[in-house]
Enzyme design. Structure first.
Site, short mmCIF file in Angstrom:
data_model
loop_
_atom_site.label_atom_id
_atom_site.label_comp_id
_atom_site.label_asym_id
_atom_site.label_seq_id
_atom_site.Cartn_x
_atom_site.Cartn_y
_atom_site.Cartn_z
N PRO A 1 0.80 -1.11 -0.68
CA PRO A 1 0.58 0.22 -0.25
C PRO A 1 0.53 1.44 0.10
CG PRO A 1 0.12 -1.35 2.11
CD PRO A 1 0.87 -1.83 1.59
N GLU A 2 1.14 1.82 -1.37
CA GLU A 2 1.72 3.19 -1.56
C GLU A 2 0.30 3.72 -2.20
OE1 GLU A 2 5.68 3.88 -2.20
OE2 GLU A 2 5.54 2.48 -2.07
N LYS B 1 -1.90 7.31 1.92
CA LYS B 1 -2.34 6.28 1.57
C LYS B 1 -3.44 6.28 2.74
CE LYS B 1 2.47 6.03 2.22
NZ LYS B 1 4.09 6.15 2.74
N ARG C 1 1.31 -8.93 9.18
CA ARG C 1 2.08 -8.09 9.56
C ARG C 1 1.38 -6.49 11.28
NH1 ARG C 1 7.15 -5.39 7.51
NH2 ARG C 1 7.64 -4.81 9.03
N ARG D 1 15.76 3.09 6.21
CA ARG D 1 14.86 2.18 4.88
C ARG D 1 15.74 1.69 4.07
NH1 ARG D 1 9.38 3.23 5.59
NH2 ARG D 1 9.37 0.82 4.62
#
Length: 265
Positions: free
Chosen positions: A2-3, A58, A111, A254
């Site tokens: 999901p971006e 988002k 997650r 990241r």
DNA sequence: TCGCCTGTTCGGCT
DNA sequence: CAGCCGAACAGGCG
């Protein structure tokens, strides 16, 4: 995944399936995503219906017939799913909204970084999150002015949701690759032309991702993302320039992929 | 077994 | 106070 482009497809999916059906039950398998008590969710949702959708970056919102919004944020691994039969139910359903037509709308999220939150006032909520305009709508002038002030690595600056809402890890890497800018360059040292270029490639990347529904294999050959996750081992990890392998470094915590030949400054 | 992961938030610096 | 950075959250997967 999901971006912004993925969340936009999720929005269209939910809008095309789950609106205008009375909610008959809310099944909470795991309360972790809930930002208020389960009782508040039951009260706000049962016997009401979703009537509209919205999205900023988002953040995906479902409007209830009471005017309250339900925020679905998908975290790293969340997705909305719509199904009727138990055998079609995915493996990691956390919260399920049962609709009058027998189908269920659920948040599936291995997650558990996803969130569900009741939002009475959408404007106030966006302000409290310091969320910028959606990346599809941010003007070049605003984007350039904000980004040009940031003192941190441009890669990290692009991920700030108060710059342009919706840019995530792969989009930031793709933008920097297309603009030929090294991810660790400090944003405030970029030229006006580089800043404008970043705004332009942002629009291009979003357009491409929306068109191909983020199916990276179908992306244009000049896109780094296509090679980053290529199934084909012959091209996996190569730069589109064909001269070298992509490098992986960590920027702002990241994983960051770039071409050491194409992105030198 | 180990390292990796597409997002956000929070504590602690500077 | 503002900006920045790293860690933490959680669990599947290659």
């Amino acid at each position: 995944m999901p971006e912004l482009p993925e969340v936009e497809w999720y929005r269209r999916y939910v809008e095309g399936t789950a609106l205008n059906q009375r909610i008959t039950a809310v099944n909470v398998r795991d309360a972790k995503p809930l930002q208020q008590s389960e009782e508040e969710f039951q009260q706000a949702l049962v016997d009401h219906q979703f009537v509209d959708t919205d999205r900023v970056g988002k953040y995906f919102f479902l409007k209830l017939d009471t005017g309250t919004w339900l925020l679905m944020h998908f975290g790293m691994t969340g997705e909305p799913v719509y199904y009727r039969d138990t055998e079609d139910e995915p493996r990691f359903v956390r919260v399920e909204f049962v609709l009058e037509n027998g189908f269920k709308l659920a948040l599936n999220d291995p997650r558990k970084f996803g969130k569900l939150e009741l939002v009475p006032d959408l404007e106030a909520f966006l302000k409290s999150k310091k969320l910028a305009e959606d990346a599809l709508k941010v003007t070049e002038a605003d984007f350039v002015a904000r980004l040009g002030k940031k003192k941190k690595a441009v890669k990290s600056a692009l991920l700030d949701q108060n710059l342009a809402a919706g840019i995530g890890n792969w989009i930031a890497d793709e933008m920097l690759y297309l603009a030929r800018i090294h991810p660790e360059v400090k944003a405030h040292t970029l030229t006006q032309e580089q800043l404008r270029t970043l705004h332009a490639v942002l629009q291009e990347v979003l357009e491409v991702a929306l068109e191909y529904e983020s199916d990276y294999d179908n992306f244009p050959d000049k896109y780094l993302t296509k090679y980053r996750w290529a199934e084909d081992k012959d091209i996996q990890g190569q730069c589109p320039c064909g001269k070298t392998q992509l490098e992986r470094i960590v920027v702002g915590g990241r994983g960051t992929y770039f071409c050491p030949l194409c992105q030198k400054n």
